[in-house]
Design a protein around this motif. Structure first.
Motif, PDB file in Angstrom:
ATOM      1  N   ILE A  72       1.369  18.761  58.823  1.00  0.00           N
ATOM      2  CA  ILE A  72       2.413  18.948  59.828  1.00  0.00           C
ATOM      3  C   ILE A  72       2.631  17.593  60.493  1.00  0.00           C
ATOM      4  N   GLN A  73       3.875  17.145  60.469  1.00  0.00           N
ATOM      5  CA  GLN A  73       4.192  15.831  60.997  1.00  0.00           C
ATOM      6  C   GLN A  73       5.080  15.994  62.223  1.00  0.00           C
ATOM      7  N   VAL A  74       4.682  15.383  63.339  1.00  0.00           N
ATOM      8  CA  VAL A  74       5.482  15.438  64.568  1.00  0.00           C
ATOM      9  C   VAL A  74       5.834  14.008  64.969  1.00  0.00           C
ATOM     10  N   SER A  75       7.119  13.666  64.908  1.00  0.00           N
ATOM     11  CA  SER A  75       7.566  12.292  65.181  1.00  0.00           C
ATOM     12  C   SER A  75       8.477  12.254  66.391  1.00  0.00           C
ATOM     13  N   ASP A  76       8.293  11.221  67.210  1.00  0.00           N
ATOM     14  CA  ASP A  76       9.231  11.014  68.316  1.00  0.00           C
ATOM     15  C   ASP A  76       9.727   9.583  68.320  1.00  0.00           C
ATOM     16  N   THR A  77      10.840   9.355  69.007  1.00  0.00           N
ATOM     17  CA  THR A  77      11.362   7.993  69.169  1.00  0.00           C
ATOM     18  C   THR A  77      11.109   7.540  70.611  1.00  0.00           C
ATOM     19  N   GLY A  78       9.899   7.820  71.080  1.00  0.00           N
ATOM     20  CA  GLY A  78       9.570   7.582  72.485  1.00  0.00           C
ATOM     21  C   GLY A  78       8.909   6.245  72.762  1.00  0.00           C
ATOM     22  N   VAL A  79       8.192   6.199  73.872  1.00  0.00           N
ATOM     23  CA  VAL A  79       7.633   4.936  74.388  1.00  0.00           C
ATOM     24  C   VAL A  79       6.515   4.364  73.509  1.00  0.00           C
ATOM     25  N   GLY A  80       5.874   5.198  72.715  1.00  0.00           N
ATOM     26  CA  GLY A  80       4.790   4.712  71.854  1.00  0.00           C
ATOM     27  C   GLY A  80       3.515   4.432  72.634  1.00  0.00           C
ATOM     28  N   MET A  81       2.468   4.013  71.896  1.00  0.00           N
ATOM     29  CA  MET A  81       1.166   3.742  72.524  1.00  0.00           C
ATOM     30  C   MET A  81       0.597   2.433  71.987  1.00  0.00           C
ATOM     31  N   GLY A 125      -9.340  20.886  60.590  1.00  0.00           N
ATOM     32  CA  GLY A 125      -8.204  20.016  60.302  1.00  0.00           C
ATOM     33  C   GLY A 125      -8.507  18.567  60.639  1.00  0.00           C
ATOM     34  N   THR A 126      -7.539  17.696  60.352  1.00  0.00           N
ATOM     35  CA  THR A 126      -7.665  16.288  60.731  1.00  0.00           C
ATOM     36  C   THR A 126      -6.386  15.850  61.440  1.00  0.00           C
ATOM     37  N   ILE A 127      -6.530  14.782  62.234  1.00  0.00           N
ATOM     38  CA  ILE A 127      -5.376  14.233  62.949  1.00  0.00           C
ATOM     39  C   ILE A 127      -5.291  12.746  62.648  1.00  0.00           C
ATOM     40  N   GLN A 128      -4.096  12.288  62.358  1.00  0.00           N
ATOM     41  CA  GLN A 128      -3.877  10.850  62.238  1.00  0.00           C
ATOM     42  C   GLN A 128      -2.650  10.496  63.061  1.00  0.00           C
ATOM     43  N   VAL A 129      -2.686   9.327  63.683  1.00  0.00           N
ATOM     44  CA  VAL A 129      -1.579   8.941  64.551  1.00  0.00           C
ATOM     45  C   VAL A 129      -1.092   7.546  64.200  1.00  0.00           C
ATOM     46  N   ASP A 130       0.204   7.383  64.061  1.00  0.00           N
ATOM     47  CA  ASP A 130       0.826   6.059  63.934  1.00  0.00           C
ATOM     48  C   ASP A 130       1.691   5.862  65.172  1.00  0.00           C
ATOM     49  N   SER A 131       1.584   4.703  65.804  1.00  0.00           N
ATOM     50  CA  SER A 131       2.413   4.516  66.986  1.00  0.00           C
ATOM     51  C   SER A 131       2.850   3.065  67.118  1.00  0.00           C
ATOM     52  N   THR A 132       4.048   2.861  67.586  1.00  0.00           N
ATOM     53  CA  THR A 132       4.555   1.519  67.855  1.00  0.00           C
ATOM     54  C   THR A 132       5.155   1.542  69.254  1.00  0.00           C
ATOM     55  N   VAL A 133       4.667   0.628  70.104  1.00  0.00           N
ATOM     56  CA  VAL A 133       5.167   0.595  71.477  1.00  0.00           C
ATOM     57  C   VAL A 133       6.675   0.322  71.449  1.00  0.00           C
ATOM     58  N   GLY A 134       7.407   1.138  72.204  1.00  0.00           N
ATOM     59  CA  GLY A 134       8.856   0.933  72.309  1.00  0.00           C
ATOM     60  C   GLY A 134       9.657   1.591  71.200  1.00  0.00           C
ATOM     61  N   SER A 135       8.991   2.072  70.143  1.00  0.00           N
ATOM     62  CA  SER A 135       9.816   2.728  69.126  1.00  0.00           C
ATOM     63  C   SER A 135       9.376   4.137  68.753  1.00  0.00           C
ATOM     64  N   GLY A 136       8.126   4.487  68.991  1.00  0.00           N
ATOM     65  CA  GLY A 136       7.786   5.893  68.795  1.00  0.00           C
ATOM     66  C   GLY A 136       6.431   6.160  68.178  1.00  0.00           C
ATOM     67  N   THR A 137       6.160   7.436  68.018  1.00  0.00           N
ATOM     68  CA  THR A 137       4.838   7.894  67.581  1.00  0.00           C
ATOM     69  C   THR A 137       4.997   8.991  66.539  1.00  0.00           C
ATOM     70  N   THR A 138       4.119   8.982  65.533  1.00  0.00           N
ATOM     71  CA  THR A 138       4.061  10.095  64.589  1.00  0.00           C
ATOM     72  C   THR A 138       2.633  10.612  64.501  1.00  0.00           C
ATOM     73  N   PHE A 139       2.484  11.895  64.681  1.00  0.00           N
ATOM     74  CA  PHE A 139       1.205  12.576  64.493  1.00  0.00           C
ATOM     75  C   PHE A 139       1.230  13.281  63.143  1.00  0.00           C
ATOM     76  N   TYR A 140       0.144  13.129  62.379  1.00  0.00           N
ATOM     77  CA  TYR A 140      -0.004  13.859  61.118  1.00  0.00           C
ATOM     78  C   TYR A 140      -1.196  14.792  61.251  1.00  0.00           C
ATOM     79  N   PHE A 141      -0.970  16.056  61.103  1.00  0.00           N
ATOM     80  CA  PHE A 141      -2.046  17.056  61.136  1.00  0.00           C
ATOM     81  C   PHE A 141      -2.203  17.598  59.733  1.00  0.00           C
ATOM     82  N   SER A 142      -3.445  17.761  59.315  1.00  0.00           N
ATOM     83  CA  SER A 142      -3.653  18.345  58.015  1.00  0.00           C
ATOM     84  C   SER A 142      -4.647  19.503  58.138  1.00  0.00           C
ATOM     85  N   PHE A 143      -4.296  20.634  57.538  1.00  0.00           N
ATOM     86  CA  PHE A 143      -5.165  21.819  57.584  1.00  0.00           C
ATOM     87  C   PHE A 143      -5.381  22.339  56.166  1.00  0.00           C
ATOM     88  N   PRO A 144      -6.590  22.837  55.895  1.00  0.00           N
ATOM     89  CA  PRO A 144      -6.810  23.415  54.569  1.00  0.00           C
ATOM     90  C   PRO A 144      -5.920  24.640  54.354  1.00  0.00           C
TER      91      PRO A 144
END
Ligand code: ADP
Ligand code: MG
Length: 232
Positions: free
Chosen positions: A159-168, A205-224
């Motif tokens: 499950i991928q949740v992406s935003d175009t927000g402030v980032g981290m 499950g597992t969580i992975q996060v990609d984030s760029t300050v000023g352009s956004g964040t994507t969370f990747y969740f993986s479940f069996p």
């Protein structure tokens, strides 16, 4: 871009989550009760009365926020394992958050693959994604795009949740999920992501996060994925 694989194993402290949370609800309620007592004094000047009423309001809001991050759907001590249709559960969460998204001028795009189910507690699963999607919306105070996607492989559902927000920043990413870590001041609890990590861990499950300050964040969740002949 910073990437962080979240180690859910290190979250043993989450077992004490329930106790920590009830403490976080009790504190503001105790403060509110104290100020209501003071407000009973008939000779209290009007300016004090206004000040105390504002404090009562703030303390009640603070308790409400903690309850929202933790108890929107259920009493979390109880665990009911069910076969969950990811698409159906996520659709329900998105519908709950639609008014918030509108308030933030956030456009939601959902792209759900059709097949596959996972095993989990429905209410906890919904609480988890409520917290994640709410954070994504709140990261876009001037509007933006929220995208929610699911993908299926042979063994897992992502499950991928992406935003175009402030980032981290890298430092902020490392703090994600620590109890009380929040950049939202009085408007944050710092409990939402802790709850998310605890629930994902419990669901293997597992969580992975990609984030760029000023352009956004994507969370990747993986479940069996739940297997055809698997029994609950
Ligand atoms: P709260 O939302 O009450 O601040 P959370 O535990 O839900 O607490 O989140 C902790 C912090 O993680 C937030 O204050 C924010 O700084 C950061 N965060 C979480 N999700 C995102 C996101 N999608 N984009 C940017 N920052 C985020
Ligand atoms: Mg939050």
């Amino acid at each position: 871009m910073y990437q962080q694989l979240v180690k859910t194993e290190k979250l043993e402290a989450v077992e004490q989550m329930g106790a920590a949370i009830s403490h976080e609800i009790r504190n503001p309620l105790t403060a509110a009760i104290g100020f209501v007592q003071l407000l009973k004094e008939p000779t209290l000047p009007l300016n004090k009365r206004t000040e105390y009423l504002n404090i009562v309001g703030e303390e009640l809001q603070s308790a409400e926020r903690v309850i929202q991050d933790y108890l929107t759907f259920s009493k979390p001590a109880l665990e009911y394992l069910e076969e969950l249709n990811v698409r159906k559960e996520l659709t329900q969460v998105i519908n709950i958050l639609r008014p918030t998204a509108n308030q933030y001028s956030v456009q939601i795009t959902a792209n759900f693959a059709l097949v596959g189910t996972i095993r989990g507690d429905r209410q906890k699963f919904q609480q988890c994604f409520l917290n994640v999607i709410k954070n994504a919306i709140e990261s876009m105070p001037n509007g933006g795009q929220l995208s929610i996607k699911t993908e299926y492989s042979e063994d897992d559902i992502t499950i991928q949740v992406s935003d175009t927000g402030v980032g981290m920043t890298k430092e902020q990413l490392q703090k994600l999920g620590e109890p009380y870590y929040s950049t939202k001041g009085a408007k944050g609890t710092g409990l939402g992501m802790m709850v998310v990590f605890g629930i994902v861990k419990a669901m293997n499950g597992t969580i992975q996060v990609d984030s760029t300050v000023g352009s956004g964040t994507t969370f990747y969740f993986s479940f069996p994925k739940m297997m055809k002949n698997e029994v609950l």
